[in-house]
Design an enzyme around this catalytic site. Sequence first.
Site, PDB file in Angstrom:
ATOM      1  N   ARG A 182     -66.179 -37.151 -22.407  1.00  0.00           N
ATOM      2  CA  ARG A 182     -65.386 -36.999 -23.615  1.00  0.00           C
ATOM      3  C   ARG A 182     -63.900 -36.812 -23.303  1.00  0.00           C
ATOM      4  O   ARG A 182     -63.035 -37.381 -23.963  1.00  0.00           O
ATOM      5  CB  ARG A 182     -65.906 -35.768 -24.371  1.00  0.00           C
ATOM      6  N   CYS A 196     -76.084 -46.200 -47.196  1.00  0.00           N
ATOM      7  CA  CYS A 196     -76.822 -45.696 -48.357  1.00  0.00           C
ATOM      8  C   CYS A 196     -77.400 -44.332 -48.055  1.00  0.00           C
ATOM      9  O   CYS A 196     -78.609 -44.178 -47.852  1.00  0.00           O
ATOM     10  CB  CYS A 196     -77.909 -46.675 -48.727  1.00  0.00           C
ATOM     11  N   TYR A 206     -68.376 -41.064 -27.785  1.00  0.00           N
ATOM     12  CA  TYR A 206     -69.611 -40.932 -28.575  1.00  0.00           C
ATOM     13  C   TYR A 206     -69.489 -41.485 -29.992  1.00  0.00           C
ATOM     14  O   TYR A 206     -70.129 -40.982 -30.914  1.00  0.00           O
ATOM     15  CB  TYR A 206     -70.073 -39.462 -28.610  1.00  0.00           C
TER      16      TYR A 206
HETATM   17  N1  LLP Z   1     -73.065 -35.214 -17.390  1.00  0.00           N
HETATM   18  C1  LLP Z   1     -74.252 -35.144 -18.016  1.00  0.00           C
HETATM   19  C2  LLP Z   1     -75.457 -34.973 -17.240  1.00  0.00           C
HETATM   20  C3  LLP Z   1     -74.295 -35.230 -19.414  1.00  0.00           C
HETATM   21  O1  LLP Z   1     -75.474 -35.145 -20.020  1.00  0.00           O
HETATM   22  C4  LLP Z   1     -73.112 -35.423 -20.141  1.00  0.00           C
HETATM   23  C5  LLP Z   1     -73.138 -35.541 -21.598  1.00  0.00           C
HETATM   24  C6  LLP Z   1     -71.900 -35.518 -19.436  1.00  0.00           C
HETATM   25  C7  LLP Z   1     -71.919 -35.394 -18.062  1.00  0.00           C
HETATM   26  C8  LLP Z   1     -70.580 -35.724 -20.122  1.00  0.00           C
HETATM   27  O2  LLP Z   1     -70.252 -34.677 -20.944  1.00  0.00           O
HETATM   28  P1  LLP Z   1     -68.818 -34.638 -21.660  1.00  0.00           P
HETATM   29  O3  LLP Z   1     -67.784 -34.472 -20.575  1.00  0.00           O
HETATM   30  O4  LLP Z   1     -68.654 -35.924 -22.370  1.00  0.00           O
HETATM   31  O5  LLP Z   1     -68.903 -33.499 -22.566  1.00  0.00           O
HETATM   32  N2  LLP Z   1     -73.314 -37.107 -28.389  1.00  0.00           N
HETATM   33  C9  LLP Z   1     -72.728 -35.790 -28.262  1.00  0.00           C
HETATM   34  C10 LLP Z   1     -72.464 -35.425 -26.839  1.00  0.00           C
HETATM   35  C11 LLP Z   1     -73.678 -35.528 -25.950  1.00  0.00           C
HETATM   36  C12 LLP Z   1     -73.360 -35.221 -24.538  1.00  0.00           C
HETATM   37  C13 LLP Z   1     -74.427 -35.771 -23.654  1.00  0.00           C
HETATM   38  N3  LLP Z   1     -74.218 -35.513 -22.279  1.00  0.00           N
HETATM   39  C14 LLP Z   1     -71.442 -35.742 -29.104  1.00  0.00           C
HETATM   40  O6  LLP Z   1     -71.120 -36.729 -29.746  1.00  0.00           O
HETATM   41  O7  LLP Z   1     -70.780 -34.706 -29.144  1.00  0.00           O
END
Ligand code: LLP
Length: 432
Positions: free
Chosen positions: A294, A362, A391
Site C-alpha cells: 500500500r 445495483c 487494492y
Molecule cells: N505481506 C503480506 C504477507 C501480506 O499479506 C500483505 C497484505 C502485504 C505484505 C502488504 O501489506 P501492505 O503494505 O499493503 O499493507 N485489501 C485490503 C488489504 C489486504 C492486505 C493483504 N495483505 C485493503 O484494501 O485494505
Amino acid sequence: MFVSKNLTVNENGNLAIGGVDTVELAQQYGTPLYVMDEQLIRKNCRSFKKSIDKYYDGNGLVCYASKTFSCLEMCRIIKNEGIGLDVVSIGELYTALKAGFDCSKIGFHGNNKTNQELEYAVDNKVGHIIVDNIEELYRLDKIAGEKNVIADIMFRIKPGIDAHTHDFVKTGQIDSKFGFALETGEAFEAVKLAIQLENVNLLGLHCHIGSQIFDIAPFEEAANVMLGFIAKIKKELDFEVKELNLGGGFGIMYTEKDTPSPYDTYMKNVSAVVHKKCEELGINLPFILIEPGRSIAGPAGITLYTVGARKEIPNIRTYVSIDGGMCDNPRYALYKSEYDALVANKASQEKTDIVTIAGKCCESGDLIGENMPLQYAESGDIIAVCATGAYNYSMSSNYNRIPKPAVVFVNEGESRIGVKRETLDDIIRNDI
Ligand code: LLP
C-alpha cells in the site's frame, strides 16, 4: 491541501497528477479511469530501498507486495527499481514472469497454495516459497523431490501481535488463517520437521501483522518475538535461521485523519530493536526483508469518474452518482474505508458541499464514501478520488457486468496506457 503530495492544481484550475491535467486524461481515455503516477511509485520504492540499505548495511531486500496493484507495467517498474516481489497466486507470479522479473527475487505467499501453484513456483525457480502450514510443507517436499530440486522456503509465523487496524486486515494474532502459531508450539514443530525433510531448505521466517498500521510499536514487538524464536531454534535445534521477513503493513494517508509515521522512522526504530535484540540473544543479524504494498502504490494512484445524477433528498442527504463504484473500488463497502475526493475540474474552488458519492452498481452499499466534503458537483463534472493506487484495481470486479476501467500511467507530463479498458466483448469472452 491534498492527501497525496503528487497532486497539484494547474493553471486551468484543474487537478493535475504527475504534471498531467486530469480533466484532459478523462477526455482522452474516458472514465472511470485509474491513474498511476510512475514517479511517485519509483520514489516510494527508492525511499524504502534506501532505508533498508542504510539501517541493515545493505543486508536486506524490499519486496513489493504485488497483490496491492499488479500488471505487466507495474512489474516492469518494480523490476527496474531493483527491488523484489511478493506474489500470492499463480496469476501474480505469471504476470511477474511475463514482465521478465528475476525469479530469485520473488517470494511466493498464500495460505492455501494449490499443487499447480507449487509446481509452477518450483519449475520457475522462485526465490523462496513462504510455507503456511504442515500439509503444504509435505506437499512441497514431495513436489520438489519428484523434480529433483531443493526448494528454498520460509515459514509464515503468527507472532501473536494484535495490530490496531481493521479486523479484516489483521493477521498477526493466533486466530488467523495465515501461518503457524508460536504460542501453541506449532511453529517450533514445523521448524523441526523442515530441518529433517530432504527436499526443502529452511531459509528463514516471515511474519506480517496486518495492513494500514500507524503505530510503530507492534512492528517492533513483532521483530522482538521473531528474533526470540530464531534464538530458541538456534539454542534448542542448533539451526541458524538466516533470513527474517517482517512483512508490510505501513499505513498511508487516505484522509486528513490518517497520521502515518515517516517510513524511514519505522525502518530506523525497528532496525534498532533488531540490532539490540540480536546482540542480547547472541545471534547473528539475519538478512532482513520487508514487503510494503500500500505504501508504494497507494498514494501514487487516483481514480477519475464522471458525475451523472445528483439527488438531493431534503433533510436526509445528497447523493452524487458516478460512473464507477464498488466494482472498481470495493473498499468502502468492505471496510468503510474513507477517501478524500474533489471535483477535478473545480479543484481550485472551496469544498462547500457535503455529499455521499454513490456508485452505479445495483446495491445500496455501493458507495465511495458518506458525508464527504466536496466542491458543488453536477452532471458532467469529473470527480477524482485520491490515494486509490492500492487494492482498488487489484480488487476490482465485473459485478453487474461492468467492464473494468483502464489504467493509465503518468510520468512528468506524459501519459500512457498500462492496462486497456475492458470491452463489451471482454465481458463475454469466456462465455460459451
Ligand atoms: N505481506 C503480506 C504477507 C501480506 O499479506 C500483505 C497484505 C502485504 C505484505 C502488504 O501489506 P501492505 O503494505 O499493503 O499493507 N485489501 C485490503 C488489504 C489486504 C492486505 C493483504 N495483505 C485493503 O484494501 O485494505
